[in-house]
Design a protein around this motif. Sequence first.
Motif, PDB file in Angstrom:
ATOM      1  N   GLU A 224       0.828  -1.212   0.000  1.00  0.00           N
ATOM      2  CA  GLU A 224       0.000   0.000   0.000  1.00  0.00           C
ATOM      3  C   GLU A 224       0.861   1.260   0.000  1.00  0.00           C
ATOM      4  OE1 GLU A 224      -3.607  -0.828   2.872  1.00  0.00           O
ATOM      5  OE2 GLU A 224      -1.823  -1.941   3.545  1.00  0.00           O
TER       6      GLU A 224
ATOM      7  N   LYS B  56      -5.696  -0.515   1.004  1.00  0.00           N
ATOM      8  CA  LYS B  56      -5.734   0.458  -0.081  1.00  0.00           C
ATOM      9  C   LYS B  56      -5.395  -0.255  -1.391  1.00  0.00           C
ATOM     10  CE  LYS B  56      -3.443   4.206   0.783  1.00  0.00           C
ATOM     11  NZ  LYS B  56      -2.355   5.119   1.223  1.00  0.00           N
ATOM     12  N   GLU B  57      -5.348   0.496  -2.468  1.00  0.00           N
ATOM     13  CA  GLU B  57      -4.867  -0.066  -3.725  1.00  0.00           C
ATOM     14  C   GLU B  57      -3.382  -0.392  -3.581  1.00  0.00           C
ATOM     15  OE1 GLU B  57      -6.697  -0.932  -6.390  1.00  0.00           O
ATOM     16  OE2 GLU B  57      -8.329  -0.421  -5.021  1.00  0.00           O
TER      17      GLU B  57
ATOM     18  N   ASP C 109       0.561  -6.958 -12.787  1.00  0.00           N
ATOM     19  CA  ASP C 109      -0.753  -6.452 -12.391  1.00  0.00           C
ATOM     20  C   ASP C 109      -1.663  -7.586 -11.931  1.00  0.00           C
ATOM     21  OD1 ASP C 109      -0.303  -3.692 -12.927  1.00  0.00           O
ATOM     22  OD2 ASP C 109      -0.561  -4.067 -15.067  1.00  0.00           O
TER      23      ASP C 109
ATOM     24  N   VAL D  49      -3.228  -8.305  -8.115  1.00  0.00           N
ATOM     25  CA  VAL D  49      -4.640  -8.568  -7.813  1.00  0.00           C
ATOM     26  C   VAL D  49      -4.755  -9.826  -6.953  1.00  0.00           C
ATOM     27  CG1 VAL D  49      -6.874  -9.235  -8.797  1.00  0.00           C
ATOM     28  CG2 VAL D  49      -5.527  -7.410  -9.859  1.00  0.00           C
TER      29      VAL D  49
ATOM     30  N   ARG E  89      -3.601  -8.939  -3.394  1.00  0.00           N
ATOM     31  CA  ARG E  89      -4.562  -8.129  -2.644  1.00  0.00           C
ATOM     32  C   ARG E  89      -5.777  -8.947  -2.232  1.00  0.00           C
ATOM     33  NH1 ARG E  89      -8.794  -4.501  -2.831  1.00  0.00           N
ATOM     34  NH2 ARG E  89      -8.463  -2.587  -1.626  1.00  0.00           N
TER      35      ARG E  89
END
Length: 264
Positions: free
Chosen positions: A116, A126-127, A189, A193, A196
């Motif tokens: 994050e 967070k993203e 990416d 994902v 997360r």
Amino acid sequence: MEPVYRSLEIIAHSLVRAQGLKLTFSGVENIPKTGGVVLAVNHTSYVDFLPAALGVYRAGRRTRYMIKSEVMDIAIMRFLVNHTKTVPVDRSKGGEAYQQAVERLREGLVVAVYPESTISRSFELKEFKTGAARMAKESGAPIVPSIVWGAHRQWTKTEAGTRNIGRSKLPVSVRYGPPISVAPDADPDETTVRLRTAMTELLHQVQDEYGDHPAGEFWVPARLGGSAPTPEAAAVIEDEEAARKAEARAARHPDDHTGHEAGR
């Protein structure tokens, strides 16, 4: 043996005893016994690095954090960084820090990363930046997702909360999830994902098992009835804070237009 690191471990354990923290660890067996490991840690507190590292210690490993290079301006911190294989991150030379972290992983060390990048004011995830995924891909090391919950009750980034780093006797839970393998041709990416998603599941598990989350408390997420800002409200606060910092940095270093490679 690393005598300096060993001294820090003794100090850390003494500090935990002095504070009376009730540390609970789970999933320690998910930390590989050997080889490089990217340890991905959620970020809710100024002190969550300590519980995360103590869990790794229980697995017979040592954690090397990536930290802001500003600490190198302090003599004692410079000494500690240089003698513990910590990775200082200089905003103007982010690529160097990233490569140093990859080398640490190739040496077979555990390198901790905050995906994050900054503390979450909402205490939700967070993203994520893609740094952890890219480091794992380049080094061949797996990513171990981990969650620390409760350390934000000691010291976090909120006006409502106060520092509670004395003998607080607070419960702090740490959980490590199964390692995530990253193939050489993996898309950073997509890996991010996956990471997360895994950490979100871990976070909810730890929160469910943590105990009471009193309504209205500053450290309790809005989702659980607390007064912490929602992720959307927190994002507004953080954007404003980032803008202020950028303006201050630009004033100090008007010719610095570089980014932060290690966490990007």
